[in-house]
Each structure stands twice: as C-alpha cells, then as structure tokens.
Design a protein around this motif. Structure first.
Motif, PDB file in Angstrom:
ATOM      1  N   LYS A 206       0.144  53.550  42.382  1.00 28.20           N
ATOM      2  CA  LYS A 206       0.469  54.231  41.126  1.00 28.20           C
ATOM      3  C   LYS A 206      -0.251  55.546  40.927  1.00 28.20           C
ATOM      4  CE  LYS A 206       1.683  50.256  38.360  1.00 28.20           C
ATOM      5  NZ  LYS A 206       1.273  49.390  37.248  1.00 28.20           N
ATOM      6  N   SER A 208      -0.646  56.649  37.920  1.00 24.27           N
ATOM      7  CA  SER A 208      -1.393  56.487  36.663  1.00 24.27           C
ATOM      8  C   SER A 208      -2.848  56.114  36.900  1.00 24.27           C
ATOM      9  CB  SER A 208      -0.717  55.445  35.775  1.00 24.27           C
ATOM     10  OG  SER A 208      -0.484  54.261  36.488  1.00 24.27           O
ATOM     11  N   THR A 209      -3.120  55.338  37.969  1.00 28.60           N
ATOM     12  CA  THR A 209      -4.508  54.911  38.210  1.00 28.60           C
ATOM     13  C   THR A 209      -5.329  56.009  38.881  1.00 28.60           C
ATOM     14  OG1 THR A 209      -3.864  53.969  40.335  1.00 28.60           O
ATOM     15  CG2 THR A 209      -3.920  52.457  38.472  1.00 28.60           C
ATOM     16  N   LYS A 210      -4.646  57.055  39.372  1.00 30.35           N
ATOM     17  CA  LYS A 210      -5.385  58.055  40.140  1.00 30.35           C
ATOM     18  C   LYS A 210      -5.249  59.474  39.606  1.00 30.35           C
ATOM     19  CE  LYS A 210      -5.569  55.100  44.082  1.00 30.35           C
ATOM     20  NZ  LYS A 210      -5.118  54.746  45.401  1.00 30.35           N
ATOM     21  N   THR A 212      -6.694  60.877  37.058  1.00 31.35           N
ATOM     22  CA  THR A 212      -7.995  61.489  36.722  1.00 31.35           C
ATOM     23  C   THR A 212      -8.635  62.060  37.978  1.00 31.35           C
ATOM     24  OG1 THR A 212      -8.173  59.469  35.428  1.00 31.35           O
ATOM     25  CG2 THR A 212      -9.952  61.058  35.184  1.00 31.35           C
ATOM     26  N   GLU A 248       6.817  56.039  38.621  1.00 30.29           N
ATOM     27  CA  GLU A 248       6.491  55.929  37.197  1.00 30.29           C
ATOM     28  C   GLU A 248       7.172  57.056  36.424  1.00 30.29           C
ATOM     29  OE1 GLU A 248       2.034  54.461  36.857  1.00 30.29           O
ATOM     30  OE2 GLU A 248       2.375  55.692  38.623  1.00 30.29           O
ATOM     31  N   TYR A 251       5.334  59.437  34.286  1.00 27.60           N
ATOM     32  CA  TYR A 251       4.392  60.353  34.939  1.00 27.60           C
ATOM     33  C   TYR A 251       5.075  61.457  35.751  1.00 27.60           C
ATOM     34  CZ  TYR A 251       0.255  57.884  33.437  1.00 27.60           C
ATOM     35  OH  TYR A 251      -0.742  57.348  32.654  1.00 27.60           O
ATOM     36  N   GLY A 382     -12.815  50.398  43.094  1.00 28.49           N
ATOM     37  CA  GLY A 382     -12.871  51.068  41.789  1.00 28.49           C
ATOM     38  C   GLY A 382     -14.052  52.015  41.673  1.00 28.49           C
ATOM     39  N   LEU A 385     -13.463  55.258  43.499  1.00 33.11           N
ATOM     40  CA  LEU A 385     -12.504  56.066  42.749  1.00 33.11           C
ATOM     41  C   LEU A 385     -13.226  56.814  41.629  1.00 33.11           C
ATOM     42  CD1 LEU A 385      -9.451  56.401  43.003  1.00 33.11           C
ATOM     43  CD2 LEU A 385      -9.165  54.718  41.205  1.00 33.11           C
ATOM     44  N   GLU A 386     -14.119  56.102  40.926  1.00 34.53           N
ATOM     45  CA  GLU A 386     -14.842  56.745  39.820  1.00 34.53           C
ATOM     46  C   GLU A 386     -15.818  57.808  40.325  1.00 34.53           C
ATOM     47  OE1 GLU A 386     -16.175  54.311  36.607  1.00 34.53           O
ATOM     48  OE2 GLU A 386     -14.310  53.147  36.574  1.00 34.53           O
ATOM     49  N   GLU A 389     -13.818  60.752  40.960  1.00 34.85           N
ATOM     50  CA  GLU A 389     -13.425  61.366  39.683  1.00 34.85           C
ATOM     51  C   GLU A 389     -14.558  62.165  39.062  1.00 34.85           C
ATOM     52  OE1 GLU A 389     -12.105  58.051  37.346  1.00 34.85           O
ATOM     53  OE2 GLU A 389     -10.239  57.853  38.462  1.00 34.85           O
TER      54      GLU A 389
END
Ligand code: ADP
Ligand code: MG
Length: 405
Positions: A206, A208-210, A212, A248, A251, A382, A385-386, A389
């Motif tokens: 997705k 949406s999860t990436k 940011t 999506e 998006y 996770g 990923l943060e 970000e």
C-alpha cells in the motif's frame, strides 16, 4: 546528520557502562516467525542480539535477564505464544544454559542472587496486560529486577511499551544494545552521508503506509523506483486502467503529487513498463505478461514483468546507495516471486551501499538466498520504516546520553 538520527546516535551504548557485578535486563526482540508446527523458521533476530548478550557475559554481569514479546497474545497467557518454544534455540545459539522464568515477580529473589553467567528468559512480556499500555506498575516491577537496562529490541523500538519505554523512567542506568546502534549507523550511512546517486526502491502492498516515507525522502534521493501493488496506484495516476489490481483510489491524487514533486526535485522516477497478471491469485492458472497499459478485464497485477526487471536493474546499477523497502509482487507465491527475487539479485550485485528495510522485503531477500550479499538488512519492519521517515524512535528517547552530543 539531521537532528533526529544524530539524537539517536547520541545515546550511550552498552560499551559506555560497566556491567561487572551488575544485574542487567536486556529488552531483546525474539519475535521470530514460526511455522504451523511451532518450528522457528528464521532465527536472525535471536542471532542479532547475541553480541549484546555475549558482551554482558564476557564482562561479568552478575545476572542477565532477557525480556521479549512473541506474537500477538491478548494481554494474557496463551500457550501458543509461550517463550518456552524459543528458549532452547536461545540456549543453543548462545552455547549457555538459559533459565526459563514463568513469572518474574515470583522469581524476583532468584534473579537478584548474584552468580556469574546466570541467564534468564522471562515468559512473553505481552502476557502482561500492562506491557502494551506502557503501565507504570509493570514498568516499575521490571525496573526493580535490574541495575542496568539495555534496549536492544530494534524491531520494537517504535513502540512505547512498558519494557521498551516505561521502564526507562525507573532505572538509573539505561543504554542501547549493539544491535540498536548498528541499525542507527546503517541507516545514517544511507540517509545522512550517502554516496550519490541514491536510489530508493519502494514496493509492497500500500501507498498509504509509506506515503510519509516518500514525502520525507523525496528531497534526498536521485532515483525513485516503484513496484509492487504500490506502483498500481501510480500507474492509475498516469491514467492506466488497472482493472482488478490492488490499488488505492483515494491515493491516486497523492501519487500524482509525488510524481510532480519528484519532477520538481530532479528525481528520476521508474515505474513498471510490463507486469505479470492473473485472474486468480489463489489458483493461478492463467498468468500473462502484458505492457502496464494493457491489463486485461478480470485480471490483476501481481508482479513486475521481465522488461521492468531489466529497467529497474539498470537503474540501480548506476547508483551508489540503494535503499529498498517493499517487494515487487506477491513474492510469497512462487509464480509471482520472480520480479522481487531477480531484482534482489540485481541489487546484491551492485557496487553500492545496499540497505533493506521492511519485514517482508527482508524475508524476500532471505528466501532468494541473497541476504549475505547486501550491506545491511534491518531487523525491524515498522521501526525501519519510521527511521526512513526521519522520526525519533521511542526506544531511544529516554536512554542515557553521551556527553559530547
Ligand atoms: P515490507 O514489510 O517489506 O515493508 P509491505 O508489508 O509493505 O512490505 O508489503 C509486502 C506485501 O505486499 C507482501 O505481502 C506482498 O504479497 C504484497 N504485494 C506486493 N505486490 C503486490 C501486488 N501487486 N498485489 C498484491 N499484493 C502485493
Ligand atoms: Mg510488511
């Protein structure tokens, strides 16, 4: 370095404190995948914690208590998620006896007794309701069984839980383990002092999860290579009819914006030119390769095609830093794994600094046998990923700091 990575790099690590004669509690991440027979299918996370544990043994810690979660129990005992299943593997990898502790409050005195090389593994910390709630009482109880707290659970460092965060309020000495520091160093090398050109290869399920992540790195990278279901939304933004593919709708606008921003920032964007499609994912009999513009009625995109593999491989080959997050297709299924696996080999063959973030991407790289050919593979999905970000991970927030930072 940006202030956030610099902040995390500025915490004290295990080598900055004296563990001799001390009770050390190490928050590790032994949340390893197991198959339906409870066999550990991948013990990389346990292996990744060994340097920290061994350091404590070698420097005469009086006791070592390992704390971890495992799976997703609902705040109560659940045999399926008991760490009993994991203890033997830890013992085997460490080459030392590991005492399993059902209830650490009951065994408090035993843990407090100093006798060299005592290693305890506590039962799944998520069996305690207070863990995920970052409960103060549980945090205090955990703090009371140690003199030094070491956080080495990178994979859980994006969570504010009792054993990853709350405990730091009640222990005087709290530092990062070697895995935590290695992860920070690896990402700072890719993000803060990279050798250009820098390519970000992004895929997965997705956008949406990436999103940011995309927004955070667009100004830093030179090439953006997009595959997987993520690219379907981008292809849709170009006006292609993606038929039954996973994308999506809400998006599509965002994807257009990213493409525009990329152009403005001089970032070259690479999208699939051909894709593998099927009309049935579970039972794929009819599988075809088509140009991205020609998805058939009733079909969905499940992998990047061979021409795209070639295009992406050439794009990465000209890069000096490659950051990869997100598989190129439904790699869990043999028929749709070729794109991801071939790209993994292409990246592995590059003369570049290559770093993988993302749980599924790391798994895919491992499955195709290329793990050892990457510069660094993060142990955190996770959490990595943060980091990408640009966030400060809570697991680092309250740790002691080195003076010079
Ligand atoms: P990571 O864990 O590496 O960050 P993600 O969790 O974002 O990666 O995405 C991985 C998932 O994306 C995989 O389960 C994979 O099957 C799925 N995926 C990739 N491409 C597609 C596609 N074209 N259609 C459906 N799912 C896809
Ligand atoms: Mg994932």
């Amino acid at each position: 370095m940006t202030s956030n990575i610099r902040f995390m790099d500025g915490v004290k690590s295990l080598k900055d404190v004296d563990v001799d004669g001390k009770r050390v509690l190490i928050r590790v991440d032994f949340n390893v995948p197991v198959d339906s027979h409870n066999n550990i299918s991948d013990d990389r996370r346990i292996k990744a914690a060994l340097p920290t544990i061994n350091y404590c043994i070698d420097h005469n810690a009086c006791s070592i208590t390992l704390v971890t979660h495992f799976g997703r129990p609902k705040g109560a005992y659940d045999e399926k998620y008991s760490l009993k299943h994991i203890r033997k593997r830890v013992e085997r990898l460490l080459g030392k006896k590991v005492v399993f502790v059902d209830d650490f409050e009951e065994s408090k005195d035993e843990i407090a007794t100093c006798s060299l090389e005592r290693i305890f593994l506590l039962e799944n910390i998520r069996f305690y309701e207070g863990e995920k709630k970052n409960d103060e009482t549980l945090s205090k109880k955990l703090a009371s069984i140690c003199d030094i707290y070491v956080n080495d659970a990178f994979g859980t460092s994006h969570r504010e839980h009792a054993s990853t965060f709350g405990i730091t309020n009640f222990v005087d000495t709290k530092v990062a383990g070697f895995l935590m520091m290695r992860e920070i160093e690896a990402f700072s090398k890719a993000l803060e002092e990279p050798v250009r050109p820098i390519a970000l290869v992004i895929g997965g399920a997705k956008i949406s999860t990436k999103i940011t992540l995309l927004e955070a790195v667009l100004k830093k990278i030179d090439k953006l290579i997009i595959g997987g279901a993520m690219s379907n939304t981008f292809l849709k933004a170009l006006g292609y009819d993606m038929k039954k593919s996973l994308y999506e709708d809400e998006y599509v606008q965002t994807a257009s914006k990213v493409l525009k921003e990329a152009r403005l920032n001089g970032v070259n964007v690479y999208l699939p030119v051909d894709i593998v499609i099927t009309d049935n994912v579970e039972n794929p009999v009819d599988v075809k390769v088509v140009p991205s513009q020609d998805v058939l009625d009733g079909f969905m995109a499940v992998d990047i095609g061979p021409a795209t593999v070639k295009l992406f491989s050439e794009a990465v080959a000209l890069s000096n830093t490659i950051i990869w997050n997100g598989p190129m297709g439904i790699y869990e299924q043999d028929k749709f794994s070729k794109g991801t696996f071939k790209l993994a080999s292409a990246i592995a063959d590059c003369y570049a600094y290559t770093i993988v973030g993302g749980g599924d991407t790391a798994d895919a790289v491992d499955r195709c046998g290329e793990s050892s050919n990457f510069s660094f593979i993060s142990t955190g999905g996770g959490a990595s990923l943060e980091l990408l970000e640009g966030k400060i991970l809570p697991g680092f927030k309250n740790l002691d700091r080195k003076e010079e930072y």
